[in-house]
Motif scaffolding. Sequence first.
Motif, PDB file in Angstrom:
ATOM      1  N   GLU A 187       0.829  -1.097   0.048  1.00 31.08           N
ATOM      2  CA  GLU A 187      -0.116  -0.003  -0.080  1.00 31.08           C
ATOM      3  C   GLU A 187       0.802   1.181  -0.233  1.00 31.08           C
ATOM      4  OE1 GLU A 187      -3.357   2.003   2.849  1.00 31.08           O
ATOM      5  OE2 GLU A 187      -3.164  -0.146   2.991  1.00 31.08           O
ATOM      6  N   GLN A 188       1.923   1.163   0.666  1.00 30.64           N
ATOM      7  CA  GLN A 188       2.839   2.226   0.720  1.00 30.64           C
ATOM      8  C   GLN A 188       3.311   2.717  -0.685  1.00 30.64           C
ATOM      9  OE1 GLN A 188       6.620   1.403   2.783  1.00 30.64           O
ATOM     10  NE2 GLN A 188       7.028   3.702   2.845  1.00 30.64           N
ATOM     11  N   ASN A 191       0.689   4.756  -2.461  1.00 29.84           N
ATOM     12  CA  ASN A 191       0.760   5.819  -1.907  1.00 29.84           C
ATOM     13  C   ASN A 191       1.647   6.676  -2.399  1.00 29.84           C
ATOM     14  OD1 ASN A 191      -1.534   5.638  -0.277  1.00 29.84           O
ATOM     15  ND2 ASN A 191      -0.333   4.800   1.438  1.00 29.84           N
ATOM     16  N   LYS A 192       2.942   6.262  -2.735  1.00 35.98           N
ATOM     17  CA  LYS A 192       4.051   6.988  -3.207  1.00 35.98           C
ATOM     18  C   LYS A 192       3.646   7.365  -4.579  1.00 35.98           C
ATOM     19  CE  LYS A 192       7.854   5.153  -0.477  1.00 35.98           C
ATOM     20  NZ  LYS A 192       8.994   4.120  -0.553  1.00 35.98           N
ATOM     21  N   HIS A 195       1.134  10.137  -4.607  1.00 33.72           N
ATOM     22  CA  HIS A 195       2.046  11.529  -4.437  1.00 33.72           C
ATOM     23  C   HIS A 195       2.367  12.157  -5.716  1.00 33.72           C
ATOM     24  CE1 HIS A 195       4.069  14.503  -2.230  1.00 33.72           C
ATOM     25  NE2 HIS A 195       5.279  14.086  -2.718  1.00 33.72           N
TER      26      HIS A 195
END
Length: 532
Positions: A187-188, A191-192, A195
Motif C-alpha cells: 500500500e505504501q 501511496n507514493k 503522491h
Amino acid sequence: MKKVILVDDEIAIRENIRSSVDWEKEGFHYCGDAPDGEMALPLIEEWAPDILITDIKMPFMDGLELASVVRAQKPNIKIIIMSGHDEFRYAQEAIRLGVTEYCLKPVSAAELLQILHQVSQKMDEEEQRMMSLAMTKEKLLADLCGGLIGTSDAIDSAKKLSLPLSARFYAIAIVDIRLHDESQYSEQLLNKTLHVLETACSVHAELLAYIRSRTELVLLLKSNSEDSINTCLEALRGHTRLELEQLFNCSIILGIGSMQERLQGIHISYLEADEDKYITRLTLQNKASLRGIQLHEKMNICLDRHQFLEFLKLGSPQLRDSFVREFASPLKPVDWHTSTYGFYLLNDLTLESFRMANQLFRMGADADENIRSLQQMIESIGNWEHCKQYLCTLLDQLWQRRAASSGKYSDVIDQVKSYVSQQYNNEQVSLKTISAHVRISSSHLSKIFSQETGQTITEYLTQVRINKAKELLKTTSNKTFEVAYKVGYNDPHYFSNIFKKTTGCTPKEFRSQGAMPFHEPPSDQIEEPMYD
C-alpha cells in the motif's frame, strides 16, 4: 509505542524523568533528551518523536520558540509544556501555538504519566477519526464510480467530509502498476505513486483517488476547464507514466474514460476507463507475442487498419462482404496451420476496433467477454475463408453494439434540433452556443450528435438553413442577399457558394427552375466552418 523526547536545561530534571518512568511498560519509547531548543531540533529531525516534552525557560532557544518551530515544521508532533512560572502570559502563548498540554513544575512521575496517557489517547482518537474519514472518502469515490449513489446523496456526503466534489468537468483514469519484482507490492507503493500523480496534476486539475486493488489506483480528475483535464491526461499517457516506471521499476497500464459534465457521468467514464485498461493490457500482451514469432513467419503483409476502422464507423452492412473480401486479400498467402502471424494481425485489429468503438459509444459491462469470445474464434481460423467470416462477425458485433447504444441521447438531440430551428437565422449560432444551450461540452455533444444522427452539427445547421432558403426562394420575391440574411448568412457570396455545394445549383438557378431535385453532395463538400 509513542516516541517521546524531553528538552530541559536542568540535567537533574532530565535524569529524574528519564529514570523514574518505566517507559516500555507504560507504552512509550523514550528517545532521549536535550538541554535546550537549539540542541533539540536536529534530534527531533532524526528521531521523529510523537510527543515533545519541553521546559519554557531555557537558554539559546526557549520552549515557546521551540514549540513554534516544531508546530510549523512537524505539525503532527504533540507538545507538552512544563513551566515553573505560573504566569498567564506563558499559558496564553502556549495555547496560541497549539500546545497540547501545559503543566506547572514540579511535576511528579505519576502526573507526567497521566498527561502522557491523555495525549496518547487524543492521538489514537485523531488517528481513528482520520482512518474513518479516509475510508468514507474512498467509499464515496468508489460508489460514484460504481454508479451506486445519487447526485444529491453524493453532494451531501462530500459536504460532510469537506470534500471538494463539484466541478464542470470530470474524467476517470485507472492506473495499474505492474512491478517487475512482485514481492515489492504494498500500500505504501500505491501511496507514493499517488503522491507523484498529485504533484503532476496539481498545476492543472484537482485529483481525488482511491485504491481499487493491490495494484490499482482509480483517479477522479475534475476541473472547470476541459483543457486542464486533457493536459493532465496527456501527461499521464506520456512523461508522468514514464517517470513512474523509472522511479518504481515497473510497467504502468492505463485506462482512460471520457470527459463528463455531471456527477452521474463519472460512472460512465469509469466503465470506459476500465474497458480501455483491459484493451490496453491485451494489446501489450499481443505485442509481446509478436516477439515470439520467428523472423521467417513475419510475412510482408500490410493490413490497412485505418481503412477497416473507417468502414466500421461509416460503412453499411450491404457492403460488408465486398469490403471484407478486398480488405482481407493480403492475408491469402498465410498458412494458418504453421504460422501465428495472421493470428497476431487479427488480434491486433480486433483490439484496436474495440478501442475505437469504446470511444464512439459505451460498450457495456460484457465487452471483455465479447473480446474473449472473438479471440477464441481467431484461434480456430484454419484458412482464408474462416478469416473472412471472422472479420464479418467482428463488424456485425460492433455494429450491433452501436445500434444498442443509440437512442439514449434522444432528448439532447431533440433539444439541439429545436434550438437550431429557432436560431438558424442568427449568424452567431455555433457549436459553442448550441453546447452551452443544452449544457453539454462541445466535444461530447459533437460526438453524440454525429453518433446518433450520422451527420455533424455543422452539417445539420447547414441543411436547415439551406432548406429554409429554398422555401423562401420558392415562396417569396426576396433578393438573394435578403434570403441569405434571413437564414443566417451575412455574406451573400458565401451563402451562394454553400447553396450551390449543397443543391448543385445557384440560388438564382434554383428559383428560375422551380423545385429542382435535391442532389446530395459528399459530406466533405458541405461542411461549413463554425466559429467558436
